[in-house]
Design an enzyme around this catalytic site. Structure first.
Site, PDB file in Angstrom:
ATOM      1  CE1 TYR A 162      -2.840  -3.075   0.763  1.00 51.88           C
ATOM      2  CE2 TYR A 162      -2.992  -2.487   3.084  1.00 51.88           C
ATOM      3  CZ  TYR A 162      -3.327  -3.501   1.961  1.00 51.88           C
ATOM      4  OH  TYR A 162      -3.975  -4.519   2.235  1.00 51.88           O
ATOM      5  CG  HIS A 188      -0.242  -8.884   0.735  1.00 49.25           C
ATOM      6  ND1 HIS A 188      -0.115  -7.335   0.521  1.00 49.25           N
ATOM      7  CD2 HIS A 188      -1.609  -8.872   0.678  1.00 49.25           C
ATOM      8  CE1 HIS A 188      -1.051  -6.717   0.647  1.00 49.25           C
ATOM      9  NE2 HIS A 188      -2.154  -7.300   0.466  1.00 49.25           N
TER      10      HIS A 188
END
Length: 303
Positions: free
Chosen positions: A51, A107
């Site tokens: 992000y 992730h």
């Protein structure tokens, strides 16, 4: 506190609702929105290396005045810039301005390089070293978890996955398997039926439950995810909505309401799948065009 505190298989605990920073523009916007989330009662902040907003989230956390023990921080190993797990965690700690991470996730299984057992062993090393309190995974399917558990010394505390009514029918086996293995589930993007696919089959039973409870449709979807036993991740730039999300922890759906939402979700699954395929192809083409390389995995739904 209306949202339950969920205890992991390692004895650590996580707030039942978290504020996610995916898709928030990098910069002061991230800091402002995290600050706002904390001000209305969120004590669980979820970010990731991919992000690129860890530093901004960390700034808001530091300025909140909360003791470190009063805020739960999740971040994720995203393979950013091709860095390994050990290097990446050090960068995340620096970015967030903390001495330890409460929950550190891989992730996506494709980021477990050179393979899942090796990557997980490195995650276990971070926990042993005290850099992270709990370790987990994200977007792992049953076959990936089985590979991990075959050699794991420490089982994952959590699997963070896409969960909303339109994927529930296909996700239910993973939820059952995770419960059997003592792995908590975190649900990201639970509001897709109202934010991305409004007016679908889920709309009718959600509206009916909202009317009975005097709640909003997004609150009902959060209550539905909670009823499935999941830790809920959500986000909004609107303070009033965030306040509503906190209050949603008090809502209790009936068995019939949950079943009606499940059934409607199964009917609408084909619609969601078709739109997801189209979007993934579009994102994959864009990623190829701009040459993002290692971050191409983001063509898959990863929070």
């Amino acid at each position: 506190m209306p949202w339950d505190i969920i205890t992991f298989n390692d004895g650590n605990a996580i707030p039942g609702i978290g504020f996610g920073t995916w898709k928030i523009p990098v910069g002061d916007t991230t800091s402002d929105q995290v600050d706002q989330a904390i001000s209305v009662g969120f004590s669980h902040i979820d970010t990731a290396q991919a992000y690129r907003n860890e530093a901004e989230a960390g700034k808001a956390i530091a300025e909140s005045g909360l003791a470190r023990s009063d805020i739960f921080i999740t971040t994720k190993y995203s393979g950013l810039d091709g860095l390994d797990i050990e290097t990446s965690i050090k960068n995340s700690l620096k970015n967030l301005g903390v001495q330890y991470i409460d929950l550190y996730l891989i992730h996506h299984p494709r980021l477990a390089v050179p393979d899942i057992p090796t990557a997980w062993s490195q995650m276990e090393g971070l926990k042993d070293a005290g850099l992270v309190k709990s370790i987990g995974i994200s977007n792992f399917q049953i076959e990936h978890v089985e590979t991990l558990l075959a050699s794991a010394k420490i089982p994952p505390a959590v699997n963070q996955i896409l969960l909303h009514p339109y994927v529930y029918a296909t996700t239910a086996p993973l939820l059952k398997y995770s419960a059997e293995k003592g792995i908590a589930i975190e649900a990201y993007s639970p509001l897709i039926p109202v934010t991305t696919l409004p007016g679908g089959p889920v709309n009718k039973p959600v509206k009916a439950a909202a009317k009975r409870l005097g709640a909003t449709e997004d609150q009902i979807l959060l209550a539905w995810a909670k009823a499935k036993g999941a830790v809920v991740l959500t986000s909004s730039s609107k303070k009033a909505r965030l306040e509503g999300y906190i209050k949603a922890g008090d809502l209790v759906l009936t068995k019939d309401e949950i079943a009606a939402i499940d059934a409607a979700g199964a009917k609408g699954q084909r619609i969601f799948t078709a739109r997801t395929v189209v979007r993934r192809v579009a994102v994959a083409l864009l990623v190829s065009a701009v040459g993002l390389g290692v971050c191409a995995y983001l063509g898959v739904d990863v929070l």
